[in-house]
Design an enzyme around this catalytic site. Structure first.
Site, PDB file in Angstrom:
ATOM      1  N   LYS A 160       0.837  -1.212   0.000  1.00 27.43           N
ATOM      2  CA  LYS A 160       0.000   0.000   0.000  1.00 27.43           C
ATOM      3  C   LYS A 160       0.866   1.254   0.000  1.00 27.43           C
ATOM      4  O   LYS A 160       1.927   1.266   0.624  1.00 27.43           O
ATOM      5  CB  LYS A 160      -0.870   0.039   1.269  1.00 27.43           C
ATOM      6  CG  LYS A 160      -1.917  -1.039   1.360  1.00 27.43           C
ATOM      7  CD  LYS A 160      -2.715  -0.852   2.639  1.00 27.43           C
ATOM      8  CE  LYS A 160      -3.845  -1.868   2.725  1.00 27.43           C
ATOM      9  NZ  LYS A 160      -4.606  -1.718   3.987  1.00 27.43           N
ATOM     10  N   GLY A 167      -7.137   2.970  -3.250  1.00 23.37           N
ATOM     11  CA  GLY A 167      -6.655   1.941  -4.166  1.00 23.37           C
ATOM     12  C   GLY A 167      -5.427   2.286  -4.989  1.00 23.37           C
ATOM     13  O   GLY A 167      -4.772   1.394  -5.509  1.00 23.37           O
ATOM     14  N   ARG A 293     -11.879  13.487   9.563  1.00 29.57           N
ATOM     15  CA  ARG A 293     -12.976  14.343   9.082  1.00 29.57           C
ATOM     16  C   ARG A 293     -14.317  13.754   9.497  1.00 29.57           C
ATOM     17  O   ARG A 293     -14.386  12.623   9.977  1.00 29.57           O
ATOM     18  CB  ARG A 293     -12.931  14.376   7.555  1.00 29.57           C
ATOM     19  CG  ARG A 293     -13.103  12.976   6.978  1.00 29.57           C
ATOM     20  CD  ARG A 293     -13.284  12.930   5.470  1.00 29.57           C
ATOM     21  NE  ARG A 293     -13.717  11.614   5.040  1.00 29.57           N
ATOM     22  CZ  ARG A 293     -12.922  10.585   4.831  1.00 29.57           C
ATOM     23  NH1 ARG A 293     -11.624  10.700   5.006  1.00 29.57           N
ATOM     24  NH2 ARG A 293     -13.409   9.413   4.459  1.00 29.57           N
ATOM     25  N   VAL A 296     -19.224  10.624   5.259  1.00 34.63           N
ATOM     26  CA  VAL A 296     -20.551  10.569   4.631  1.00 34.63           C
ATOM     27  C   VAL A 296     -21.518   9.781   5.524  1.00 34.63           C
ATOM     28  O   VAL A 296     -22.673  10.157   5.691  1.00 34.63           O
ATOM     29  CB  VAL A 296     -20.464   9.917   3.228  1.00 34.63           C
ATOM     30  CG1 VAL A 296     -21.842   9.835   2.581  1.00 34.63           C
ATOM     31  CG2 VAL A 296     -19.493  10.673   2.323  1.00 34.63           C
ATOM     32  N   ARG A 339     -26.551   5.177  -0.255  1.00 33.93           N
ATOM     33  CA  ARG A 339     -26.046   6.336  -1.007  1.00 33.93           C
ATOM     34  C   ARG A 339     -26.648   6.326  -2.402  1.00 33.93           C
ATOM     35  O   ARG A 339     -26.484   5.351  -3.149  1.00 33.93           O
ATOM     36  CB  ARG A 339     -24.527   6.271  -1.138  1.00 33.93           C
ATOM     37  CG  ARG A 339     -23.799   6.430   0.167  1.00 33.93           C
ATOM     38  CD  ARG A 339     -22.321   6.646  -0.112  1.00 33.93           C
ATOM     39  NE  ARG A 339     -21.536   6.579   1.112  1.00 33.93           N
ATOM     40  CZ  ARG A 339     -20.241   6.900   1.181  1.00 33.93           C
ATOM     41  NH1 ARG A 339     -19.604   7.294   0.072  1.00 33.93           N
ATOM     42  NH2 ARG A 339     -19.589   6.816   2.312  1.00 33.93           N
TER      43      ARG A 339
HETATM   44  C1  MV4 Z   1      -6.706  -4.168   2.857  1.00 38.15           C
HETATM   45  C2  MV4 Z   1      -7.401  -5.275   2.332  1.00 38.15           C
HETATM   46  C3  MV4 Z   1      -7.035  -6.527   2.763  1.00 38.15           C
HETATM   47  N1  MV4 Z   1      -6.024  -6.693   3.644  1.00 38.15           N
HETATM   48  N2  MV4 Z   1      -5.713  -4.371   3.754  1.00 38.15           N
HETATM   49  C4  MV4 Z   1      -8.803  -0.813   0.154  1.00 38.15           C
HETATM   50  C5  MV4 Z   1      -8.783   0.691   0.316  1.00 38.15           C
HETATM   51  C6  MV4 Z   1      -7.902   0.992   1.457  1.00 38.15           C
HETATM   52  N3  MV4 Z   1      -8.507   1.976   2.312  1.00 38.15           N
HETATM   53  C7  MV4 Z   1      -7.687  -0.299   2.162  1.00 38.15           C
HETATM   54  N4  MV4 Z   1      -8.180  -1.351   1.296  1.00 38.15           N
HETATM   55  C8  MV4 Z   1      -7.972  -2.668   1.588  1.00 38.15           C
HETATM   56  N5  MV4 Z   1      -6.994  -2.918   2.496  1.00 38.15           N
HETATM   57  C9  MV4 Z   1      -5.386  -5.616   4.106  1.00 38.15           C
HETATM   58  N6  MV4 Z   1      -4.367  -5.792   4.966  1.00 38.15           N
HETATM   59  C10 MV4 Z   1      -8.405  -5.031   1.410  1.00 38.15           C
HETATM   60  C11 MV4 Z   1      -8.679  -3.731   1.011  1.00 38.15           C
HETATM   61  C12 MV4 Z   1      -9.707  -3.614   0.003  1.00 38.15           C
HETATM   62  C13 MV4 Z   1      -9.464  -4.039  -1.325  1.00 38.15           C
HETATM   63  C14 MV4 Z   1      -8.219  -4.517  -1.731  1.00 38.15           C
HETATM   64  C15 MV4 Z   1      -7.975  -4.917  -3.044  1.00 38.15           C
HETATM   65  C16 MV4 Z   1      -9.016  -4.862  -3.975  1.00 38.15           C
HETATM   66  C17 MV4 Z   1     -10.265  -4.393  -3.599  1.00 38.15           C
HETATM   67  C18 MV4 Z   1     -10.504  -3.966  -2.281  1.00 38.15           C
HETATM   68  C19 MV4 Z   1     -11.760  -3.479  -1.909  1.00 38.15           C
HETATM   69  C20 MV4 Z   1     -11.962  -3.056  -0.629  1.00 38.15           C
HETATM   70  C21 MV4 Z   1     -10.924  -3.110   0.319  1.00 38.15           C
END
Ligand code: MV4
Length: 447
Positions: A160, A167, A293, A296, A339
Site C-alpha cells: 500500500k 486503491g 474528518r 458521509v 447512497r
Molecule cells: C486491505 C485489504 C485486505 N487486507 N488491507 C482498500 C482501500 C484501502 N482503504 C484499504 N483497502 C484494503 N486494504 C489488508 N491488509 C483489502 C482492502 C480492500 C481491497 C483490496 C484490493 C481490492 C479491492 C478492495 C476493496 C476493498 C478493500
C-alpha cells in the site's frame, strides 16, 4: 444569540446542505462558497452570503485554497467548515485557515498530517495500544530483504502507498516471484499520484468486513466513542450501504476495541469527529487507517445515538462546547444508509444532467439528506453522490424493510441513479444474513 458567529462552508452538495442546516439551527450566520456551475445549489439560497470562488473544475474552486481564505476574509468568518472530500484532510490548508484567524473545524493540523501518512498513522496508533494488521512499515532496501520479511509475514500480502487511499499504489501479492515487481510498480504509481513513493506491506486479509468506530474528542483529552458502523458493501473503494451499529460480531471484542479507540484518541488529545477504520476477519479487529474528518456515513451514527455530530463539531470549534458523555450515550435501534449516486445502475457510468422531478421519501425515522430538487442539474465535474436515504428501526430486519419502503417512495426522474441496485441489495440473502465482506458487492452481487 446576540453576536452570532459566522461559519464559512467550504464544500458543496449533500454535506453543504447538511452543514448549513446544523449551523443555522445553532443560530450561526452562514456564508457559502460555490463554483460557477454550482450557482443554483440549494444551500446557497439558504445561506446568509454566497461567494463565487471560481470555475467548475475542483482545482480552481473547491480546492482553491487562496480563494476560500479570501472568501472567509471578505465575509468575516469565524470558522471554516471543510466537510468531507476536497480540503477536509489537507493539513496545510487547515494550518492556513487557523493562521489566518479562521478556525478550521477539525483536529489539529499536525494530527491531520500524521493520519494522512498511513505508515506514521499505523505506527502511532499501534503505540497507543490499538491492534493493527501485521506487516512491515520499515525501510525497503533490497529485493532480498523484502522477500525475507514477507516470508515471515506469509503470503498473500498487500503493498500500500503511505500517502494513499482509494486503491492507488495498492497491489495484492500472492507469490514471492511477483513481490519485487509489485513493490516497484506500487512505488512508481504512488510517486506519480501523490508525489510520495513510500509504500508499506500488510498481510492481505481475504474476506474481511469493514468496521469503523466513531470517536469525538474535546481536544484536551476528553474523548467518547459513538459506537461502530459496518461499511462492508462498497464498490471501487466507494461505500454504497452503511449501517450502525455493526452487528453479528463478538460484542465483548467490539466493546474492547471501542474503548481502546477512546484511550488512544484521548492520549492524542484528539479534537472533533474522527473515525478509526478496521478490517474484521476471523474474530479479530485490525486497525488500517484513521479519518480525521466527518464522514458521509456519520448520519447512521446520529440515528442510533441521537447526537447531531455536525452540530457537535460546530459548537466545539466555535464555542468550545463539548456535551458528550460516554455514560449518557447509548444505542437505540439499527440504522442504515443507502447512497444515491447519479449513475447507471448496471454500468456505473455517471449520469449527470437535469433532474426533472423529485419525490422525497418520508415517514417515521426516515431521513433524506440531499441538495436535489426538481429542475436541479447534476454537474459532471464532481462526485456522483446526490442523496442519502437514511432510516432507523428497532432491529436490522425492520430497518431493511423500512429502507425498502423509503427507496420505493423515492422518485428521481431525468437522470439515472443506483436506486435499483439498492433494492437488489436489500433482497439479497447474503446481505440479509450479514454474510458479506468488502468485495462481496463486486464479486458476488453485481458481476
Ligand atoms: C486491505 C485489504 C485486505 N487486507 N488491507 C482498500 C482501500 C484501502 N482503504 C484499504 N483497502 C484494503 N486494504 C489488508 N491488509 C483489502 C482492502 C480492500 C481491497 C483490496 C484490493 C481490492 C479491492 C478492495 C476493496 C476493498 C478493500
Amino acid at each position: 444569540m446576540k453576536n452570532p458567529k459566522k461559519i464559512l462552508i467550504a464544500n458543496r452538495g449533500v454535506i453543504a446542505i447538511r452543514a448549513l442546516r446544523a449551523a443555522k439551527e445553532l443560530g450561526y450566520q452562514v456564508a457559502s462558497v460555490y463554483s460557477t456551475i454550482d450557482k443554483d445549489q440549494k444551500h446557497l439560497k439558504l445561506s446568509d452570503e454566497a461567494i463565487c470562488i471560481g470555475p467548475a473544475a475542483s482545482k480552481d474552486s473547491y480546492l482553491n485554497e487562496a480563494a476560500i481564505i479570501a472568501a472567509a476574509e471578505l465575509v468575516g468568518a469565524d470558522a471554516i467548515y471543510p466537510g468531507y472530500g476536497f480540503l477536509a484532510e489537507n493539513s496545510s490548508f487547515a494550518e492556513k485557515c487557523n493562521q489566518s484567524g479562521f478556525k478550521f473545524v477539525g483536529p489539529d493540523p499536525k494530527v491531520i498530517e500524521i493520519m494522512g501518512d498511513k505508515i506514521k498513522a499505523k505506527e502511532l496508533i499501534e503505540s497507543l495500544g490499538v491492534p493493527i494488521v501485521p506487516g512491515y512499515t520499515g525501510n525497503i532496501q533490497s529485493q532480498d530483504q523484502i522477500e525475507n520479511i514477507v516470508d515471515e509475514i506469509g503470503y498473500p500480502v498487500i503493498v500500500k502507498a503511505s500517502a494513499g487511499g482509494g486503491g492507488k499504489g495498492m497491489r495484492v501479492v500472492e507469490k514471492k516471484k511477483d513481490l519485487w515487481d509489485c513493490v516497484i510498480s506500487a512505488q512508481n504509481e504512488a510517486q506519480l499520484a501523490f508525489g510520495n513513493g513510500e509504500v508499506f506491506i500488510e498481510k492481505y486479509l481475504q474476506k474481511p468486513r469493514h468496521i469503523e468506530v466513531q470517536v469525538f474528542g474535546d481536544g484536551k483529552g476528553k474523548v467518547v466513542h459513538l459506537y461502530s458502523r459496518d461499511c462492508s458493501l462498497q464498490r471501487r473503494y466507494q461505500k454504497i450501504v452503511e449501517e450502525a451499529p455493526a452487528i453479528n460480531l463478538p460484542q465483548d471484542k467490539l466493546n474492547e476495541i471501542q474503548n481502546i479507540c477512546v484511550k488512544a484518541c484521548s492520549e492524542l488529545k484528539y479534537e472533533g469527529a474522527g473515525t478509526l477504520e478496521f478490517l474484521y476477519e476471523n474474530n479479530e479487529f485490525y486497525f488500517i487507517e484513521m479519518n480525521t474528518r466527518i464522514q458521509v456515513e456519520h448520519t447512521v451514527t446520529e440515528m442510533i445515538t441521537g447526537v447531531d455530530l455536525v452540530q457537535a463539531q460546530l459548537s466545539l470549534a466555535l464555542e468550545d462546547r463539548f456535551d458528550l458523555e460516554q455514560d449518557k450515550l447509548k444505542i437505540n435501534g439499527h440504522a442504515m444508509q443507502c447512497r444515491i449516486n447519479a449513475e447507471d445502475p448496471e454500468t456505473f457510468i455517471p449520469s449527470p444532467g437535469k433532474i426533472s422531478n423529485v419525490h422525497r421519501p418520508g415517514g417515521y425515522h426516515v431521513r433524506f439528506e440531499s441538495q436535489i430538487y426538481s429542475g436541479y442539474e447534476v454537474p459532471s465535474n464532481y462526485d456522483s453522490l446526490i442523496a442519502e436515504v437514511i432510516v432507523k428501526d428497532g432491529d436490522r430486519e425492520n430497518t431493511i424493510n423500512k429502507m425498502r419502503m423509503a427507496l420505493t417512495e423515492l422518485v428521481v426522474e431525468g437522470i439515472k441513479t443506483n436506486q435499483p441496485l439498492h433494492l437488489k441489495i436489500l433482497d439479497d440473502n447474503g446481505f440479509k444474513n450479514v454474510d458479506y465482506y468488502i468485495k462481496y458487492l463486486e464479486e458476488e452481487l453485481i458481476k
